[in-house]
Design an enzyme around this catalytic site. Structure first.
Site, mmCIF file in Angstrom:
data_model
loop_
_atom_site.group_PDB
_atom_site.id
_atom_site.type_symbol
_atom_site.label_atom_id
_atom_site.label_comp_id
_atom_site.label_asym_id
_atom_site.label_seq_id
_atom_site.Cartn_x
_atom_site.Cartn_y
_atom_site.Cartn_z
ATOM 1 N N SER A 61 -10.196 -21.276 0.092
ATOM 2 C CA SER A 61 -11.075 -21.732 -0.534
ATOM 3 C C SER A 61 -10.403 -23.009 -1.845
ATOM 4 C CB SER A 61 -10.972 -20.645 -2.159
ATOM 5 O OG SER A 61 -9.970 -20.224 -2.619
ATOM 6 N N ILE A 63 -10.387 -25.992 -4.166
ATOM 7 C CA ILE A 63 -10.137 -27.344 -3.730
ATOM 8 C C ILE A 63 -9.526 -27.308 -2.541
ATOM 9 C CG2 ILE A 63 -8.888 -29.394 -4.491
ATOM 10 C CD1 ILE A 63 -9.063 -28.383 -7.341
ATOM 11 N N SER A 191 -1.881 -29.450 -12.531
ATOM 12 C CA SER A 191 -2.538 -29.617 -13.407
ATOM 13 C C SER A 191 -2.521 -30.073 -14.313
ATOM 14 C CB SER A 191 -2.960 -28.589 -14.108
ATOM 15 O OG SER A 191 -4.374 -27.843 -15.134
ATOM 16 N N TYR A 204 0.399 -20.237 -16.783
ATOM 17 C CA TYR A 204 -0.112 -21.047 -15.994
ATOM 18 C C TYR A 204 0.571 -22.498 -16.367
ATOM 19 C CZ TYR A 204 -3.196 -23.996 -13.690
ATOM 20 O OH TYR A 204 -4.121 -25.369 -12.632
ATOM 21 N N LYS A 208 3.341 -25.410 -14.059
ATOM 22 C CA LYS A 208 2.460 -26.675 -13.504
ATOM 23 C C LYS A 208 3.165 -27.144 -14.743
ATOM 24 C CE LYS A 208 -0.851 -25.139 -10.928
ATOM 25 N NZ LYS A 208 -0.633 -25.808 -9.567
ATOM 26 N N SER A 240 -15.154 -24.382 -8.858
ATOM 27 C CA SER A 240 -13.953 -23.665 -8.013
ATOM 28 C C SER A 240 -13.974 -22.593 -7.740
ATOM 29 C CB SER A 240 -12.669 -24.483 -7.593
ATOM 30 O OG SER A 240 -11.885 -23.809 -8.490
#
Length: 336
Positions: A61, A63, A191, A204, A208, A240
């Site tokens: 799914s 990217i 990101s 998150y 990253k 996305s």
């Protein structure tokens, strides 16, 4: 003397016009200026990636799916991985429809990044099928939408296990192969949250930032292998399915309403710039509309201003989330 003054004025005027042109270009940019220069004057993915074996994780799914489509059109040989094998088969079938690839040119390989004991066998499966791995695109992972004070710590453990440890585990096995060949590309979809901090995504962001630190350090360990490239891709908000699959305050809860995503960068544009970055061996690429692109520059060169701006943006981000709309809806640039 008069001639010298005229020359100075002409040079100053030229410098001013050049600076103005760069400013106008930056205001319209959807990527950092080095990346956009590479897109204009650099190597083309169609020339650099055709016939290469590219392994894409998180390919079912978003990217990752779009990467599979664009790479298949280019003529790259594909290994596509994710947990959902049925979705991978769907992606493979579409790749075959839109490209000149044959069945044997696309390997569907189910992979759970959190099952680190399976990564060596998965790598060997790709090598057995294609004989080599030219490019690994670490795209698998999940985002987060929850405030730290409301979030169970096991959510943070799960984020690090998937986004960080799973990624570097798979990289370790693929890198061993690339070192033997003395060439290859390891592309990691990080990101803009790996550069800055933002509310609702503390875990998150942490994962990253960890990836950024790891791969920037790994690059310094590979100076004896100049043909092995470490490439970090830092997208901003993209259209996305990442919002539908985010971690929330506990592992059992999913987000109820992902909100309108149309204001975000189209996935195909993000992927195109990712492939440009890969073709040109850019160490780090920022792929985002403003204001996140502007914040990346501020975070890099004027962090005090960046903290002030993110505090203001952060309040609105939290308000949006609590109101049931997309967190970034009120200040992202709408695509026409």
């Amino acid at each position: 003397m008069a001639w010298g003054c005229a020359l100075c004025l002409a040079l100053a005027g030229g410098a001013f016009l050049a600076a103005l042109a760069q400013l106008l270009r930056w205001l319209r940019a959807d990527g950092d200026l080095t990346l956009l220069w590479a897109e204009w004057r650099g190597k083309k993915p169609e020339n650099e990636l055709r016939g290469k074996v590219v392994w894409v994780t998180g390919a079912s799914s978003g990217i990752g799916e779009e990467l599979a489509y664009q790479l298949s059109k280019i003529g790259a040989l594909l290994a596509i991985s994710a947990r959902r094998e049925d979705e991978l088969e769907r992606v493979k079938n579409k790749c075959l429809q839109i490209s000149n690839l044959s069945e044997k040119d696309i390997l569907v390989l189910r992979l759970d990044l959190t099952d680190r004991t399976s990564h060596e066998a998965a790598t060997n499966s790709v090598l057995k099928h294609f004989g080599k791995i030219d490019v690994l695109i670490n795209n698998g992972g999940r985002s987060q939408r929850s405030l730290f004070v409301d979030t169970n710590l096991d959510v943070y453990s799960a984020i690090i296990e998937l986004n960080y440890l799973g990624t570097i585990s798979l990289t370790k096995h693929v890198l061993n192969h690339m070192i033997q060949r003395k060439k290859g590309k390891i592309v990691t979809v990080s990101s803009v949250m790996g550069i800055m901090g933002a509310p609702l995504a503390s875990g998150y962001c942490a994962s990253k930032h960890a990836l950024q630190g790891f791969f920037n350090s790994l690059r310094t360990e590979l100076t004896d292998y100049p043909e092995i490239s470490i490439i970090n891709i830092c997208p901003g908000p993209v259209q996305s399915q990442i919002i539908q699959n985010v971690f929330t305050e506990n592992l059992a809860k999913s987000i109820e309403n992902s909100g309108d995503q149309s204001h975000k960068m189209p996935t195909d544009r993000c992927v195109r710039l990712t492939l440009v970055s890969t073709a040109n061996d850019l160490k780090e690429a920022w792929i985002s509309d403003h204001p996140y692109l502007a914040v990346c520059y501020l975070w890099q060169y004027a962090p005090t201003w960046a903290w002030w701006l993110m505090n203001r943006m952060g309040k609105r981000r939290i308000q949006n989330f609590k109101s049931g709309v997309d967190a970034d809806a009120s200040y992202s640039r709408k695509k026409k």
